[in-house]
Design a protein around this motif. Sequence first.
Motif, PDB file in Angstrom:
ATOM      1  N   ARG A 740      52.674 -27.669 -22.659  1.00  0.00           N
ATOM      2  CA  ARG A 740      53.381 -28.453 -23.747  1.00  0.00           C
ATOM      3  C   ARG A 740      52.986 -29.664 -23.965  1.00  0.00           C
ATOM      4  NH1 ARG A 740      59.158 -29.803 -21.881  1.00  0.00           N
ATOM      5  NH2 ARG A 740      59.784 -30.038 -24.372  1.00  0.00           N
ATOM      6  N   ALA A 741      51.716 -30.168 -23.343  1.00  0.00           N
ATOM      7  CA  ALA A 741      51.072 -31.292 -23.754  1.00  0.00           C
ATOM      8  C   ALA A 741      50.478 -30.902 -24.629  1.00  0.00           C
ATOM      9  CB  ALA A 741      50.271 -31.681 -22.304  1.00  0.00           C
ATOM     10  N   SER A 742      49.524 -29.807 -24.475  1.00  0.00           N
ATOM     11  CA  SER A 742      48.909 -29.594 -25.673  1.00  0.00           C
ATOM     12  C   SER A 742      49.606 -28.951 -27.077  1.00  0.00           C
ATOM     13  CB  SER A 742      48.111 -28.122 -25.204  1.00  0.00           C
ATOM     14  OG  SER A 742      47.311 -28.371 -23.562  1.00  0.00           O
ATOM     15  N   ALA A 743      50.470 -28.212 -27.015  1.00  0.00           N
ATOM     16  CA  ALA A 743      51.005 -28.295 -27.422  1.00  0.00           C
ATOM     17  C   ALA A 743      51.254 -29.938 -29.013  1.00  0.00           C
ATOM     18  CB  ALA A 743      52.444 -27.966 -27.810  1.00  0.00           C
ATOM     19  N   ILE A 744      51.996 -30.767 -28.438  1.00  0.00           N
ATOM     20  CA  ILE A 744      52.059 -32.190 -28.549  1.00  0.00           C
ATOM     21  C   ILE A 744      51.337 -32.502 -28.931  1.00  0.00           C
ATOM     22  CG2 ILE A 744      52.968 -34.147 -28.133  1.00  0.00           C
ATOM     23  CD1 ILE A 744      54.851 -31.809 -28.306  1.00  0.00           C
ATOM     24  N   VAL A 745      50.367 -32.571 -27.815  1.00  0.00           N
ATOM     25  CA  VAL A 745      49.153 -33.325 -28.101  1.00  0.00           C
ATOM     26  C   VAL A 745      47.671 -33.027 -29.826  1.00  0.00           C
ATOM     27  CG1 VAL A 745      46.618 -34.412 -27.900  1.00  0.00           C
ATOM     28  CG2 VAL A 745      48.446 -34.259 -26.022  1.00  0.00           C
ATOM     29  N   GLY A 746      48.137 -31.594 -30.310  1.00  0.00           N
ATOM     30  CA  GLY A 746      47.647 -30.728 -31.191  1.00  0.00           C
ATOM     31  C   GLY A 746      48.418 -31.349 -32.496  1.00  0.00           C
ATOM     32  N   ARG A 747      49.859 -31.810 -32.323  1.00  0.00           N
ATOM     33  CA  ARG A 747      49.780 -32.197 -33.599  1.00  0.00           C
ATOM     34  C   ARG A 747      49.346 -33.761 -34.255  1.00  0.00           C
ATOM     35  NH1 ARG A 747      54.236 -29.354 -31.505  1.00  0.00           N
ATOM     36  NH2 ARG A 747      55.744 -28.841 -32.427  1.00  0.00           N
ATOM     37  N   VAL A 748      48.248 -34.190 -33.146  1.00  0.00           N
ATOM     38  CA  VAL A 748      47.780 -35.306 -34.377  1.00  0.00           C
ATOM     39  C   VAL A 748      46.715 -35.387 -33.876  1.00  0.00           C
ATOM     40  CG1 VAL A 748      50.344 -36.697 -33.450  1.00  0.00           C
ATOM     41  CG2 VAL A 748      48.713 -36.924 -31.914  1.00  0.00           C
ATOM     42  N   ALA A 749      45.770 -34.308 -33.446  1.00  0.00           N
ATOM     43  CA  ALA A 749      44.322 -34.444 -33.097  1.00  0.00           C
ATOM     44  C   ALA A 749      43.731 -34.092 -34.373  1.00  0.00           C
ATOM     45  CB  ALA A 749      44.134 -32.716 -32.525  1.00  0.00           C
ATOM     46  N   ARG A 750      44.427 -33.734 -35.866  1.00  0.00           N
ATOM     47  CA  ARG A 750      43.721 -34.745 -37.160  1.00  0.00           C
ATOM     48  C   ARG A 750      42.884 -36.327 -36.970  1.00  0.00           C
ATOM     49  NH1 ARG A 750      49.004 -32.723 -40.468  1.00  0.00           N
ATOM     50  NH2 ARG A 750      49.711 -32.607 -38.421  1.00  0.00           N
TER      51      ARG A 750
END
Length: 810
Positions: A740-750
């Motif tokens: 779940r952390a990966s899904a959240i962190v991926g939202r702001v990776a840009r």
Amino acid sequence: MHRLLYRFGDCTVDLAARELRRGGELVTLSPKVFDCLAYLIDHRDRAIGRDELIAAVWGRLDVTDAVLGQTMLKTRRAVADNGDEQNAIRTIPRFGYRWVADVVVEELPDLPRRAGADTQNRTADGAASAERSADAAHFERAAAAKPARRRGRRRTWIVGAATAAAFALGLTGFALAHRDAISPPSPGLSPRASVDVTAVLPATVDASPEWAWLRLGLMDLIAVRLRSAGMTVVPSDSVVALTGPAGSDGKAAQQLVRSATGAQRLIAPKVTRTAAGWRVHLDVHADGRDLEIEAQHEDAVAAARAAAAMLLDRLGRPGGTQGDTDALSLAAVQQRAEAALLVDDLAGVRQAIETASPALQKAPELRLRLAVADFRGGQLSVARQRLEGLLGEVDAETNPVLRARVLTVLGTVATHSDDIAGALRACAEATALLTDRNEPDALGRAYMGCGVANASMGRFDAAAADFARSRIALEITGDALSLARVEANEGLMENTRGHYAEGASVLRRAADRFQRLGAHSELIHTLCDEVETHLALLQPVEALSVSESGLAQLSQHENADTRRAMQLQHAHALAANGRTSEAVALLGVMENEVSPDQEQALVGQMRATRARFKLEGGQAETAIEPAREAVAALARPDDARERAMAWLTLVRALQAAGRGAEAAEEIRKFAAWSATTTIAAAPVYASLADAELRRATRNDATTSYEHALRASETAGVPADMAAVAASWGHALIDTGDLERASAIVGRVARWAGADFTCSILQTRLYRALGQEEAWRDALQRTRGLAGERPIPAALLRPPSRSAPPIGSTH
């Protein structure tokens, strides 16, 4: 007779025939595309500003960037160029365009007189013959005057000046959220296109230095006199902005004013000191009809008034009377004060009025100018007291226009004093007094005041309608400076609603215009809004660059609020780039200079920044009080986003200080308030505060986090999304829920490449996942972004598959 042919690459342009051929084949162009092409080629020895090109091709200034951009796209395509290669037309960032292709000029026989010679171009647009304007003829004449030679390739951005309400718009701004929502014009106002516009240039003064004030003073006197006779005259502050306080005389200045304002008639005054007194000479330049007027008098102001009256007679308008000696003396002081106001010389305004006779100092017109000087100097209570005294003396029956101007300034002062209801009352009365009068100048600024007040209350639809009416009225006056303010305010409206991406380009364009116009106060406030925009979009480097350019303007400003607003944004930009100690030091200097007249919103923002710095420095207990003060001070609807962030800081500080019960009570009040505001950031931060309290008390925070993330993604503000993702992402890594952390962190990776918060979150996730190569790259990037900000020691150790999650960075 001969005409010129321009040859470049496999293209030829025949201006006289209005033909472009590529590879020998005729290319069909619309008239505007051909005119853009011709103007750029004809002026290929220099860069062409956006406004100059619009004025030359369209003959007006209200052409949107979208229309210009589409026209330039078609122009490039016509000559086999594009925006990436730019082999023929080079874009000059934040300015305009330049022709850069090599050009060979050839002479051809003149066109034969025959029917249908321009059939191709005429059929491209049924009105092409009408489009063949004086501009096209100018291109041909200018080209014919140039020797044929090969060009080397070169590569390479307040009301009428005679009224105190001119300064009612510069410091607080909002505008149309959507330009298409323009209301019908007020009765008696006609579209600007049908108006004969006149511009009066700064006077040339042939006298000793102490008479230098006549340069702008007589300019404005003449402009006011013509305007009072029913003529449409460009406001003097716009002319000064275009020519500069010291001015640029001659044909260059005349062409600049004409192209920027659309004025058909230019008046160039010259005042000379003679043995008998003063001589005022007017050179009047109009299309095909130049006039010269000359008047003499022992008093310079009287000579100027006489010259204006003579000009009105020559133009077939009533000349009026010259007035008595007292009126002339009042006019002299009034114009001298106005000359100082035009260049923001507040000391000069006071000196001009305070050295007048006691009887003249009591004149309402001069006291209004003193109130404007007080306001622009940041003395809000003094300005308000002076204006309220004037209202008791200026009657709506005998002098409605002057009363309306007093009310407009009073409304602006009330807005800055957080008396929004009072501001609305004042501006509503002003518009009522002006609606049925031929005073579009004053009416436009009165509507602007209403819009500012409505926007401050979060009544954006009402504000949009007010600003629409303001724009229509100001279009009639040709007031380029005030129209630029409207554009800047449009960007601020977008920011207030959380539409930062939409506001960014609008604010940049407005800042460029203010820079070119020399409008320093407006420029500073627009740059403040730009810094806020870049920070919200997680662009810290750009924010710092803009704030540094704003600081360079501060030496010219007496207003303390103006200086501190820019300094505060610079402190935010410094902190966002990891220059924490500089930001803290700058904030300390600002707080030591707080005065009783300081705007509450600015005080609130300073307290919120102090609280955040304290909390980030591990001083939770000392962060509580400034955070409370910030929440209390940021009470206006347009401060809602700043208030929400300050409230989150307060809750975090209370929790960190072990005061959980108080934190819970604040969250209850926070949630209740967030439900009453339309600003999208409020529920984002209220839900985030609730989630963090639930997490701290070991309750399930998932629902609150999900609500906060949904709200932030709906609003689409990167900084808000990053705040939620950082809090939830670290919480999930703490519990080992890496999927779940990966899904959240991926939202702001840009944004991890520019923003420290996003970068450190991604670095921590890669380490927790045991991705050593990705961790090393992310850590190197995080170090580059950190500045003085610490990186947790655990993040510096290489990951391992069995490594336990490291502690939260919050």
